[in-house]
Design a protein around this motif. Structure first.
Motif, PDB file in Angstrom:
ATOM      1  N   VAL A 125       0.831  -1.204   0.000  1.00  0.00           N
ATOM      2  CA  VAL A 125       0.000   0.000   0.000  1.00  0.00           C
ATOM      3  C   VAL A 125       0.867   1.256   0.000  1.00  0.00           C
ATOM      4  O   VAL A 125       0.424   2.326   0.399  1.00  0.00           O
ATOM      5  CB  VAL A 125      -0.957  -0.002   1.211  1.00  0.00           C
ATOM      6  CG1 VAL A 125      -1.991  -1.097   1.076  1.00  0.00           C
ATOM      7  CG2 VAL A 125      -0.188  -0.156   2.512  1.00  0.00           C
ATOM      8  N   SER A 126       2.091   1.141  -0.454  1.00  0.00           N
ATOM      9  CA  SER A 126       3.003   2.286  -0.471  1.00  0.00           C
ATOM     10  C   SER A 126       2.556   3.332  -1.494  1.00  0.00           C
ATOM     11  O   SER A 126       1.984   3.007  -2.538  1.00  0.00           O
ATOM     12  CB  SER A 126       4.420   1.813  -0.815  1.00  0.00           C
ATOM     13  OG  SER A 126       5.288   2.906  -1.004  1.00  0.00           O
ATOM     14  N   SER A 127       2.835   4.603  -1.205  1.00  0.00           N
ATOM     15  CA  SER A 127       2.560   5.664  -2.175  1.00  0.00           C
ATOM     16  C   SER A 127       3.642   5.746  -3.241  1.00  0.00           C
ATOM     17  O   SER A 127       3.485   6.432  -4.237  1.00  0.00           O
ATOM     18  CB  SER A 127       2.453   7.018  -1.455  1.00  0.00           C
ATOM     19  OG  SER A 127       3.681   7.324  -0.791  1.00  0.00           O
ATOM     20  N   ASP A 128       4.753   5.050  -3.031  1.00  0.00           N
ATOM     21  CA  ASP A 128       5.830   4.971  -4.018  1.00  0.00           C
ATOM     22  C   ASP A 128       5.487   3.842  -4.983  1.00  0.00           C
ATOM     23  O   ASP A 128       5.538   2.669  -4.634  1.00  0.00           O
ATOM     24  CB  ASP A 128       7.155   4.690  -3.297  1.00  0.00           C
ATOM     25  CG  ASP A 128       8.344   4.624  -4.246  1.00  0.00           C
ATOM     26  OD1 ASP A 128       8.219   3.998  -5.317  1.00  0.00           O
ATOM     27  OD2 ASP A 128       9.395   5.187  -3.910  1.00  0.00           O
ATOM     28  N   MET A 129       5.161   4.183  -6.223  1.00  0.00           N
ATOM     29  CA  MET A 129       4.669   3.169  -7.150  1.00  0.00           C
ATOM     30  C   MET A 129       5.749   2.192  -7.578  1.00  0.00           C
ATOM     31  O   MET A 129       5.447   1.045  -7.926  1.00  0.00           O
ATOM     32  CB  MET A 129       4.047   3.833  -8.372  1.00  0.00           C
ATOM     33  CG  MET A 129       2.702   4.489  -8.089  1.00  0.00           C
ATOM     34  SD  MET A 129       1.498   3.381  -7.294  1.00  0.00           S
ATOM     35  CE  MET A 129       1.367   2.084  -8.505  1.00  0.00           C
ATOM     36  N   GLY A 130       7.010   2.607  -7.592  1.00  0.00           N
ATOM     37  CA  GLY A 130       8.072   1.660  -7.887  1.00  0.00           C
ATOM     38  C   GLY A 130       8.122   0.559  -6.847  1.00  0.00           C
ATOM     39  O   GLY A 130       8.180  -0.632  -7.169  1.00  0.00           O
ATOM     40  N   ALA A 131       8.082   0.966  -5.575  1.00  0.00           N
ATOM     41  CA  ALA A 131       8.091  -0.003  -4.482  1.00  0.00           C
ATOM     42  C   ALA A 131       6.815  -0.837  -4.480  1.00  0.00           C
ATOM     43  O   ALA A 131       6.845  -2.049  -4.256  1.00  0.00           O
ATOM     44  CB  ALA A 131       8.254   0.710  -3.145  1.00  0.00           C
TER      45      ALA A 131
END
Length: 399
Positions: A125-131
């Motif tokens: 559920v990270s806001s960093d789309m790569g992660a």
């Protein structure tokens, strides 16, 4: 203030214990406190929004490309390192998402899916789309290997959802979403997801190491179409351009070349590629890919790895059984293909070769066993599958 345990909150909110723990770790429950290994959660705390809704909302409403960081997109896959230095390459990364995702990759590719699942869960559920994209791909495949089929399907669904929502994002965002979604589908032998752009539209936007793996995915797809020569050509071209400095993509490229050359009955070329993959993988114990591809390698593991590295072979076969169980639970219902489910790995290898019109003598010579043993494996397999004729094996073998 009254507090409840994670289990009590999970029951109250109708969520899994794991998801509540994830919310606590991410700081999404105000007032939650950790005492040693346990969380105490305010009894009146509000249930956080569904992470899938948050994810799709963020993807649709944010400025194009603002959530994508290639640094955290499968960072270990995109890292050049000398064989034997994989763990050191991960530990040299700065603390944070990049190292966390890379460590999960390391654990997955070394056959430790339980560790990989735990390490990527906070990033689903990270806001960093790569992660986030990396976490979903690793979570899907690692979950297959531990028998958590619902978790795997959830993560694969998230990849499709992100790809669908990527149309209004930057080209770099679209390329990352396409790369991960294609990998998630092709390696499970599932239909390509809707909205996937042509390879030429996104390959050039990927970092070099990920581009090499994307070309492996393309080669694997061509293999599934029966275009073995074209698939092998992709592999040879990518490797000739220096992909070997990226060990993880290179291992997978060599493995699909083994699949191609065994299908073309060019066993010496297949053996050379298998040994090249092994020379890259063994110093760091990167054996997961060998287990994943076992059924497509035409008995080459039995012919080459088993005699020289018997203990490593046993571990690869353990990976094969675990991964194949989960793989079939997703692949067979989705495609309607009845890939054989209860054969031993040796029976499967013998049947794959028989389905490719190898004679019993050729199979025996290839696997270093007697013709009588080949016949016994075929007879046992056909009884398990309930078929009377050899030509019917094709219906149950991997395509």
């Amino acid at each position: 203030m009254d507090y409840l345990t994670v289990r009590e909150i999970a029951e109250k909110w109708n969520l899994s214990i794991r998801m509540v723990q994830q919310f606590c770790t991410q700081g999404r429950i105000p007032g939650a406190r950790k005492f040693g290994k346990f969380w105490a959660i305010p009894a009146d705390a509000e249930k956080p929004r569904d992470p899938r809704a948050v994810r799709r909302s963020n993807t649709q409403e944010s400025a194009p490309g603002s959530l994508l960081d290639h640094t955290n997109l499968m960072p270990l896959m995109n890292t050049p390192f000398q064989p034997g230095q994989c763990r050191a390459a991960v530990e040299a990364m700065a603390e944070g998402p990049q190292r966390d995702i890379a460590m999960a990759e390391y654990h997955y590719f070394t056959g430790r899916p339980e560790k990989a699942v735990k390490e990527v869960e906070p990033y689903l559920v990270s806001s960093d789309m790569g992660a986030r994209l990396s976490a979903c791909l690793i979570y899907a495949y690692a979950s297959l290997s531990i028998g958590e089929i619902h978790q795997a399907k959830f993560a694969l669904g998230e990849l499709s959802a992100v790809l669908t929502a990527a149309g209004e994002q930057s080209p770099q965002f679209q390329a990352a979403a396409a790369f991960i979604a294609a990998a998630g589908a092709v390696l499970l032998h599932l239909p390509l997801p809707k909205g996937l752009p042509a390879n030429g539209d996104f390959l050039s936007l990927l970092p070099t190491g990920l581009r090499a793996f994307a070309l492996y995915v393309q080669a694997h797809y061509r293999y599934l179409q029966g275009d073995y020569a074209a698939s092998a050509g992709i592999v040879e071209g990518v490797l000739a351009m220096g992909a070997a400095v990226y060990p993880i993509p290179s291992i997978y490229l060599h493995l699909v070349a083994v699949m191609d050359y065994m299908s073309l009955k060019q066993t010496e070329q297949a053996k050379a590629h298998l040994l090249s993959a092994w020379s890259l993988a063994r110093p760091d114990d990167l054996i997961e890919g060998f287990g994943e591809h076992h059924g497509l390698l035409g008995g080459m593991l039995e012919a080459v790895i088993k005699p020289a590295w018997p203990e490593d072979f046993k571990r690869i076969i353990d990976i094969t059984y675990r991964f194949s169980y989960g793989w079939r639970r997703v692949h067979n219902p989705e495609t309607g293909h009845d890939v054989a489910d209860d054969l031993t790995t040796t029976e499967f290898a013998v049947c794959m070769l028989a389905a490719r019109d190898w004679s019993n003598q050729s199979i025996a010579e290839h696997l270093h066993i007697s013709i009588a043993t080949v016949k016994r494996h075929l007879s046992n397999a056909m009884k398990k599958l309930g078929i009377p004729q050899r030509h019917e094996l094709q219906r149950f073998m991997l395509r």
